[in-house]
Design a protein around this motif. Structure first.
Motif, PDB file in Angstrom:
ATOM      1  N   UNK A 171       2.643   9.904  -6.658  1.00  0.00           N
ATOM      2  CA  UNK A 171       3.610   9.006  -7.310  1.00  0.00           C
ATOM      3  C   UNK A 171       2.849   8.008  -8.175  1.00  0.00           C
ATOM      4  N   UNK A 172       3.464   7.630  -9.275  1.00  0.00           N
ATOM      5  CA  UNK A 172       2.850   6.603 -10.127  1.00  0.00           C
ATOM      6  C   UNK A 172       3.870   6.081 -11.120  1.00  0.00           C
ATOM      7  N   UNK A 173       3.493   5.023 -11.783  1.00  0.00           N
ATOM      8  CA  UNK A 173       4.290   4.491 -12.869  1.00  0.00           C
ATOM      9  C   UNK A 173       4.381   5.557 -13.960  1.00  0.00           C
ATOM     10  N   UNK A 174       5.537   5.664 -14.553  1.00  0.00           N
ATOM     11  CA  UNK A 174       5.726   6.800 -15.456  1.00  0.00           C
ATOM     12  C   UNK A 174       6.725   6.442 -16.544  1.00  0.00           C
ATOM     13  N   UNK A 214       0.839  -1.191   0.000  1.00  0.00           N
ATOM     14  CA  UNK A 214       0.000   0.000   0.000  1.00  0.00           C
ATOM     15  C   UNK A 214       0.871   1.237   0.000  1.00  0.00           C
ATOM     16  N   UNK A 215       0.607   2.109  -0.966  1.00  0.00           N
ATOM     17  CA  UNK A 215       1.373   3.340  -1.072  1.00  0.00           C
ATOM     18  C   UNK A 215       0.882   4.343  -0.033  1.00  0.00           C
ATOM     19  N   UNK A 216       1.823   4.926   0.685  1.00  0.00           N
ATOM     20  CA  UNK A 216       1.493   5.982   1.643  1.00  0.00           C
ATOM     21  C   UNK A 216       2.368   7.192   1.377  1.00  0.00           C
ATOM     22  N   UNK A 217       1.736   8.335   1.326  1.00  0.00           N
ATOM     23  CA  UNK A 217       2.421   9.598   1.103  1.00  0.00           C
ATOM     24  C   UNK A 217       1.955  10.591   2.156  1.00  0.00           C
ATOM     25  N   UNK A 218       2.879  11.219   2.838  1.00  0.00           N
ATOM     26  CA  UNK A 218       2.520  12.167   3.872  1.00  0.00           C
ATOM     27  C   UNK A 218       3.319  13.451   3.714  1.00  0.00           C
ATOM     28  N   UNK A 219       2.602  14.522   3.402  1.00  0.00           N
ATOM     29  CA  UNK A 219       3.231  15.822   3.221  1.00  0.00           C
ATOM     30  C   UNK A 219       3.347  16.559   4.552  1.00  0.00           C
ATOM     31  N   UNK A 220       4.329  17.426   4.637  1.00  0.00           N
ATOM     32  CA  UNK A 220       4.490  18.291   5.804  1.00  0.00           C
ATOM     33  C   UNK A 220       5.266  19.534   5.388  1.00  0.00           C
ATOM     34  N   UNK A 221       5.243  20.525   6.255  1.00  0.00           N
ATOM     35  CA  UNK A 221       6.027  21.731   6.017  1.00  0.00           C
ATOM     36  C   UNK A 221       5.224  22.945   5.600  1.00  0.00           C
ATOM     37  N   UNK A 222       3.955  22.751   5.313  1.00  0.00           N
ATOM     38  CA  UNK A 222       3.148  23.888   4.915  1.00  0.00           C
ATOM     39  C   UNK A 222       2.842  24.807   6.087  1.00  0.00           C
ATOM     40  N   UNK A 223       2.792  26.089   5.793  1.00  0.00           N
ATOM     41  CA  UNK A 223       2.484  27.085   6.811  1.00  0.00           C
ATOM     42  C   UNK A 223       2.165  28.406   6.130  1.00  0.00           C
ATOM     43  N   UNK A 256       8.019  18.641   2.593  1.00  0.00           N
ATOM     44  CA  UNK A 256       8.518  17.271   2.581  1.00  0.00           C
ATOM     45  C   UNK A 256       7.369  16.314   2.316  1.00  0.00           C
ATOM     46  N   UNK A 257       7.688  15.211   1.668  1.00  0.00           N
ATOM     47  CA  UNK A 257       6.714  14.159   1.437  1.00  0.00           C
ATOM     48  C   UNK A 257       7.378  12.822   1.747  1.00  0.00           C
ATOM     49  N   UNK A 258       6.970  12.232   2.854  1.00  0.00           N
ATOM     50  CA  UNK A 258       7.490  10.913   3.229  1.00  0.00           C
ATOM     51  C   UNK A 258       6.705   9.852   2.485  1.00  0.00           C
ATOM     52  N   UNK A 259       7.407   9.030   1.741  1.00  0.00           N
ATOM     53  CA  UNK A 259       6.755   8.046   0.884  1.00  0.00           C
ATOM     54  C   UNK A 259       7.127   6.631   1.296  1.00  0.00           C
ATOM     55  N   UNK A 260       6.178   5.730   1.157  1.00  0.00           N
ATOM     56  CA  UNK A 260       6.451   4.330   1.434  1.00  0.00           C
ATOM     57  C   UNK A 260       5.519   3.458   0.620  1.00  0.00           C
ATOM     58  N   UNK A 261       5.924   2.236   0.419  1.00  0.00           N
ATOM     59  CA  UNK A 261       5.059   1.245  -0.206  1.00  0.00           C
ATOM     60  C   UNK A 261       4.992   1.262  -1.719  1.00  0.00           C
ATOM     61  N   UNK A 262       5.664   2.199  -2.373  1.00  0.00           N
ATOM     62  CA  UNK A 262       5.562   2.209  -3.831  1.00  0.00           C
ATOM     63  C   UNK A 262       6.684   1.388  -4.437  1.00  0.00           C
TER      64      UNK A 262
END
Length: 127
Positions: free
Chosen positions: A97-100, A1-10, A21-27
């Motif tokens: 993220x995706x196949x490209x 399972x793909x997980x993407x978590x953004x942070x840093x916005x303000x 930042x975008x922490x990505x996993x599972x792809x």
């Protein structure tokens, strides 16, 4: 399972800088494109910048020279360094993220070509 978590916005004043930042996993896509997109109030989601598994970066014309996209593969984290921010940069920023296979920046920046998305992080630039 793909997980993407953004942070840093303000909230920031015009002319300021932010790093998202975008922490990505599972792809496991190969080759892949991983990108940043944004949705401004009342507008459709648009491509901002991204990077392919070939290392090629691509940018929307509106951010060229101001934004820099990078990836730390050891940390599986995508970054977006945003400098000289303008009020029109305000919006919710998403990573995806995706196949490209495409080499064309326009296609790499098209939101409909991505199936896996994060929840977004809000950036507000005041004048």
């Amino acid at each position: 399972q793909v997980q993407l978590m953004e942070s840093g916005g303000t909230s920031v004043q015009a002319g300021g800088s932010l790093r998202l930042s975008c922490a990505a996993s599972g792809y496991t896509y190969t080759p892949y494109c991983m990108g940043w997109f944004r949705r401004a109030p009342g507008k459709e989601r648009e491509g901002v910048a991204g990077i392919g598994s070939d290392g090629k970066t691509y940018y929307a014309d509106s951010v060229k020279g101001r934004f820099t996209v990078s990836i730390d593969k050891a940390k599986n984290t995508l970054y977006l360094q945003m400098n000289n921010l303008k009020p029109e940069d305000t919006g919710t920023y998403y990573c995806a993220v995706d196949l490209c296979y495409s080499d064309y920046d326009d296609l790499r920046l098209t939101p409909s070509n991505y199936n896996d998305w994060g929840q977004g992080t809000q950036v507000t630039v005041s004048s």
